[in-house]
Design a protein around this motif. Structure first.
Motif, PDB file in Angstrom:
ATOM      1  N   ARG A  50       1.071  -0.749   0.405  1.00 10.82           N
ATOM      2  CA  ARG A  50      -0.014   0.350   0.215  1.00 10.82           C
ATOM      3  C   ARG A  50       1.008   1.261  -0.030  1.00 10.82           C
ATOM      4  O   ARG A  50       0.273   2.644   0.243  1.00 10.82           O
ATOM      5  N   SER A  51       1.924   1.284   0.336  1.00  6.32           N
ATOM      6  CA  SER A  51       3.076   2.390   0.505  1.00  6.32           C
ATOM      7  C   SER A  51       3.649   2.409  -0.988  1.00  6.32           C
ATOM      8  O   SER A  51       4.361   3.415  -0.659  1.00  6.32           O
ATOM      9  N   GLY A  52       3.028   1.855  -1.880  1.00  3.90           N
ATOM     10  CA  GLY A  52       3.901   2.059  -2.906  1.00  3.90           C
ATOM     11  C   GLY A  52       5.516   1.169  -3.058  1.00  3.90           C
ATOM     12  O   GLY A  52       5.948   0.382  -2.752  1.00  3.90           O
ATOM     13  N   ARG A  53       5.918   1.368  -5.084  1.00  4.52           N
ATOM     14  CA  ARG A  53       6.355   0.586  -5.535  1.00  4.52           C
ATOM     15  C   ARG A  53       8.374   1.160  -4.505  1.00  4.52           C
ATOM     16  O   ARG A  53       8.434   2.089  -5.045  1.00  4.52           O
ATOM     17  N   PRO A  54       9.033   0.423  -3.976  1.00  5.18           N
ATOM     18  CA  PRO A  54      10.422   0.931  -3.643  1.00  5.18           C
ATOM     19  C   PRO A  54      11.023   1.231  -4.814  1.00  5.18           C
ATOM     20  O   PRO A  54      10.512   0.954  -5.775  1.00  5.18           O
ATOM     21  N   ALA A  55      11.726   1.906  -5.039  1.00  5.20           N
ATOM     22  CA  ALA A  55      12.104   2.727  -6.040  1.00  5.20           C
ATOM     23  C   ALA A  55      13.590   1.824  -7.218  1.00  5.20           C
ATOM     24  O   ALA A  55      13.629   1.875  -7.578  1.00  5.20           O
ATOM     25  N   LEU A  56      13.786   0.038  -5.752  1.00  2.00           N
ATOM     26  CA  LEU A  56      14.469  -1.217  -6.760  1.00  2.00           C
ATOM     27  C   LEU A  56      13.796  -1.424  -7.617  1.00  2.00           C
ATOM     28  O   LEU A  56      12.926  -2.024  -6.646  1.00  2.00           O
ATOM     29  N   ASP A  57      14.059  -1.791  -8.999  1.00  3.78           N
ATOM     30  CA  ASP A  57      13.159  -2.672  -9.508  1.00  3.78           C
ATOM     31  C   ASP A  57      13.171  -4.147  -9.167  1.00  3.78           C
ATOM     32  O   ASP A  57      13.951  -4.412  -8.849  1.00  3.78           O
ATOM     33  N   TRP A  58      11.561  -4.664  -9.341  1.00  3.70           N
ATOM     34  CA  TRP A  58      12.177  -5.963  -8.295  1.00  3.70           C
ATOM     35  C   TRP A  58      12.537  -6.894  -9.265  1.00  3.70           C
ATOM     36  O   TRP A  58      13.311  -7.640  -8.285  1.00  3.70           O
ATOM     37  N   ARG A  59      12.965  -7.208 -10.159  1.00  4.82           N
ATOM     38  CA  ARG A  59      13.602  -7.711 -11.155  1.00  4.82           C
ATOM     39  C   ARG A  59      15.143  -7.870 -10.367  1.00  4.82           C
ATOM     40  O   ARG A  59      15.369  -8.752 -10.113  1.00  4.82           O
ATOM     41  N   LEU A  60      15.219  -7.104 -10.026  1.00  7.43           N
ATOM     42  CA  LEU A  60      16.944  -7.061  -9.507  1.00  7.43           C
ATOM     43  C   LEU A  60      16.755  -7.525  -8.270  1.00  7.43           C
ATOM     44  O   LEU A  60      17.689  -8.314  -7.334  1.00  7.43           O
ATOM     45  N   SER A  66      17.520 -14.547  -5.110  1.00  5.46           N
ATOM     46  CA  SER A  66      18.274 -15.963  -5.597  1.00  5.46           C
ATOM     47  C   SER A  66      19.462 -16.023  -5.837  1.00  5.46           C
ATOM     48  O   SER A  66      20.077 -16.867  -5.503  1.00  5.46           O
ATOM     49  N   LEU A  67      21.001 -15.405  -5.782  1.00  7.02           N
ATOM     50  CA  LEU A  67      21.775 -15.094  -5.743  1.00  7.02           C
ATOM     51  C   LEU A  67      22.250 -15.186  -4.251  1.00  7.02           C
ATOM     52  O   LEU A  67      22.834 -15.697  -4.091  1.00  7.02           O
ATOM     53  N   ILE A  68      21.365 -14.828  -3.189  1.00 11.54           N
ATOM     54  CA  ILE A  68      21.919 -14.706  -1.831  1.00 11.54           C
ATOM     55  C   ILE A  68      20.987 -15.813  -0.953  1.00 11.54           C
ATOM     56  O   ILE A  68      22.255 -16.577  -0.271  1.00 11.54           O
ATOM     57  N   TRP A  69      20.543 -16.848  -1.809  1.00 12.01           N
ATOM     58  CA  TRP A  69      20.125 -18.108  -1.096  1.00 12.01           C
ATOM     59  C   TRP A  69      20.133 -18.667  -2.177  1.00 12.01           C
ATOM     60  O   TRP A  69      21.063 -20.386  -1.217  1.00 12.01           O
ATOM     61  N   GLY A  70      20.821 -18.686  -3.032  1.00 13.64           N
ATOM     62  CA  GLY A  70      21.798 -19.885  -3.995  1.00 13.64           C
ATOM     63  C   GLY A  70      23.247 -20.039  -2.948  1.00 13.64           C
ATOM     64  O   GLY A  70      23.745 -20.611  -2.927  1.00 13.64           O
ATOM     65  N   PHE A  71      23.954 -18.702  -2.963  1.00 14.22           N
ATOM     66  CA  PHE A  71      24.702 -18.146  -2.169  1.00 14.22           C
ATOM     67  C   PHE A  71      25.192 -18.973  -1.027  1.00 14.22           C
ATOM     68  O   PHE A  71      26.360 -19.073  -0.061  1.00 14.22           O
ATOM     69  N   SER A  72      24.057 -19.548  -0.392  1.00 15.35           N
ATOM     70  CA  SER A  72      23.974 -20.106   1.206  1.00 15.35           C
ATOM     71  C   SER A  72      24.738 -20.764   1.982  1.00 15.35           C
ATOM     72  O   SER A  72      25.764 -21.180   2.444  1.00 15.35           O
ATOM     73  N   PHE A  73      24.499 -22.551   0.527  1.00 16.89           N
ATOM     74  CA  PHE A  73      24.608 -23.076   1.124  1.00 16.89           C
ATOM     75  C   PHE A  73      26.463 -23.259   1.170  1.00 16.89           C
ATOM     76  O   PHE A  73      26.954 -24.002   1.495  1.00 16.89           O
ATOM     77  N   LEU A  74      26.892 -22.177   0.087  1.00 17.08           N
ATOM     78  CA  LEU A  74      28.520 -21.922  -0.103  1.00 17.08           C
ATOM     79  C   LEU A  74      29.539 -21.525   1.099  1.00 17.08           C
ATOM     80  O   LEU A  74      29.912 -21.702   1.062  1.00 17.08           O
ATOM     81  N   LEU A  75      28.258 -20.310   1.430  1.00 19.07           N
ATOM     82  CA  LEU A  75      28.431 -19.973   2.829  1.00 19.07           C
ATOM     83  C   LEU A  75      28.894 -20.829   3.947  1.00 19.07           C
ATOM     84  O   LEU A  75      29.214 -20.558   4.911  1.00 19.07           O
ATOM     85  N   ILE A  76      27.753 -21.439   4.325  1.00 15.97           N
ATOM     86  CA  ILE A  76      27.740 -22.822   5.098  1.00 15.97           C
ATOM     87  C   ILE A  76      28.647 -23.636   5.336  1.00 15.97           C
ATOM     88  O   ILE A  76      30.451 -24.012   6.100  1.00 15.97           O
ATOM     89  N   VAL A 282      14.533 -12.306   3.540  1.00 18.84           N
ATOM     90  CA  VAL A 282      13.001 -12.191   4.825  1.00 18.84           C
ATOM     91  C   VAL A 282      12.560 -10.873   4.419  1.00 18.84           C
ATOM     92  O   VAL A 282      11.397 -10.933   3.345  1.00 18.84           O
ATOM     93  N   LEU A 283      13.599  -9.636   4.284  1.00 19.25           N
ATOM     94  CA  LEU A 283      12.566  -8.766   3.767  1.00 19.25           C
ATOM     95  C   LEU A 283      12.619  -8.640   2.315  1.00 19.25           C
ATOM     96  O   LEU A 283      11.651  -7.960   1.601  1.00 19.25           O
ATOM     97  N   LEU A 284      13.466  -9.104   2.124  1.00 26.99           N
ATOM     98  CA  LEU A 284      13.910  -9.085  -0.182  1.00 26.99           C
ATOM     99  C   LEU A 284      12.301  -9.904   0.037  1.00 26.99           C
ATOM    100  O   LEU A 284      11.075  -9.249  -1.212  1.00 26.99           O
TER     101      LEU A 284
END
Length: 363
Positions: A50-60, A66-76, A282-284
């Motif tokens: 309801r508060s309007g779209r964020p400045a950063l495009d949703w595709r980005l 995708s990258l954050i969760w994909g790299f999680s296993f490497l970080l573990i 989670v926020l993303l």
């Protein structure tokens, strides 16, 4: 991470995400796509919507998630080079909780007030955070991060199988049952069943699969106990991560000794795993669901094992046999089928009456 999981309205049928190592209330529901780490509690038309779209495009933001969760296993994997699995999980939850605590403070969110809610959150924290995070960390002591990422992609398959039993409104269809069978055929392909699972570490693989199973069990529990709770998703998720941190903090001293030092790269990996993969992610995800809806947001699930595999091979030099990527693709195809829904039957619209007929029918 389970993951892999997209949050949905309590009234809507949930379809999990992912998923990836999904972390929390914003993780995907049963019958779903890891996820997960997509929650039955999230409202796609909520405050962010309801508060309007964020400045950063949703595709980005989608690509970043995708990258954050994909790299999680490497970080573990990097974190377990210097720290015990419970210590990796504790550091991850501490960092993730800190990120969500800041977000809650900025938005002036209130903590849940009833003891009943906190009790349910404690169970959710164990099933969606403390248990799967620890299992993945222990699994990656003996299996490559690529295999852990692919095991995480089975979460939607477990979710669908469980939801058919636990959720009476989630009816099977031929397509979804076929997807379930196809997905587990893909798992057998990844594990090399035709060659007697040779070279496979059974304990590590079993722990990774059990971690993936833990997510949909947690999603079903959350859906049954916390949907329509009244508290915001951010408040519930932050509180859940806090309780998961407490649980692991109580257990860690019983099974580990204090680390001798804090090596730079493993320490950074654990902090990034929590701050990015458990907090920011989670926020993303919640922001994506509120802007583009759960159907689009949950597609992140299908990128996670691909990125996890690419990261493990390119950065850690892990080896792949042909059956691993082929089986992973079969798993993802099966997971996608389990998330398909038949289109609502179209109700034929009666033809517009001709003027003569209209006049004739008038009183």
């Amino acid at each position: 991470m389970s993951a892999p999981p997209a949050p949905r309205s309590p009234a809507a049928e949930t379809t999990p995400a992912p998923g990836t190592e999904q972390t929390s209330m914003t993780t995907a529901p049963p019958g779903s796509r890891h996820t997960a780490p997509t929650s039955p509690l999230a409202d796609p038309a909520g405050p962010a919507g309801r508060s309007g779209r964020p400045a950063l495009d949703w595709r980005l933001r989608f690509a970043a998630l995708s990258l954050i969760w994909g790299f999680s296993f490497l970080l573990i994997k990097v974190g377990t080079d210097a720290y015990a699995p419970f210590q990796v999980t504790l550091g991850r939850l501490l960092s993730g909780t800190a990120v969500l605590a800041v977000a809650m403070a900025v938005k002036r969110e209130r903590l849940p007030r009833t003891a009943r809610t906190w009790g349910h959150l404690a169970v959710a924290a164990f099933l969606l955070n403390a248990l799967p995070f620890s299992l993945f960390a222990y699994a990656e002591l003996t299996i490559p991060s690529t295999l852990a990422g692919i095991c995480n992609a089975t979460s939607p398959l477990w979710g669908m199988a469980l939801s058919l039993v636990a959720l009476s409104e989630d009816r099977p269809t031929r397509r979804r049952v076929a997807g379930l069978g196809l997905g587990f055929l893909g798992v057998l392909t990844v594990l090399g069943a035709w060659q007697g699972f040779s070279g496979l570490d059974f304990s590590g693989t079993a722990m990774a699969l059990l971690a993936s199973l833990s997510y949909p069990i947690g999603w079903i529990y959350v859906r049954r106990t916390l949907a329509g709770n009244g508290s915001s998703v951010l408040s519930l998720t932050g509180s859940q991560l806090f309780l998961g941190t407490v649980q692991i903090a109580l257990v860690t001293p019983l099974f580990t000794s204090a680390p001798d030092g804090f090596p730079l790269w493993p320490t950074l990996a654990v902090v990034a795993l929590g701050a990015l993969g458990t907090g920011l992610a989670v926020l993303l995800q919640y922001g994506l669901v509120t802007e583009v809806g759960p159907t689009t947001a949950q597609m992140v699930t299908y990128f996670i094992p691909v990125i996890a595999t690419a990261a493990g091979v390119a950065v850690l030099g892990e080896q792949l046999s042909w059956n691993t990527p082929v089986g992973a693709l079969v798993v993802l195809a099966g997971a996608a089928l389990t998330q398909s829904r038949p289109r609502a039957a179209e109700v034929p619209t009666p033809p517009e009456p001709t003027p003569g007929r209209r006049l004739k029918e008038m009183p």
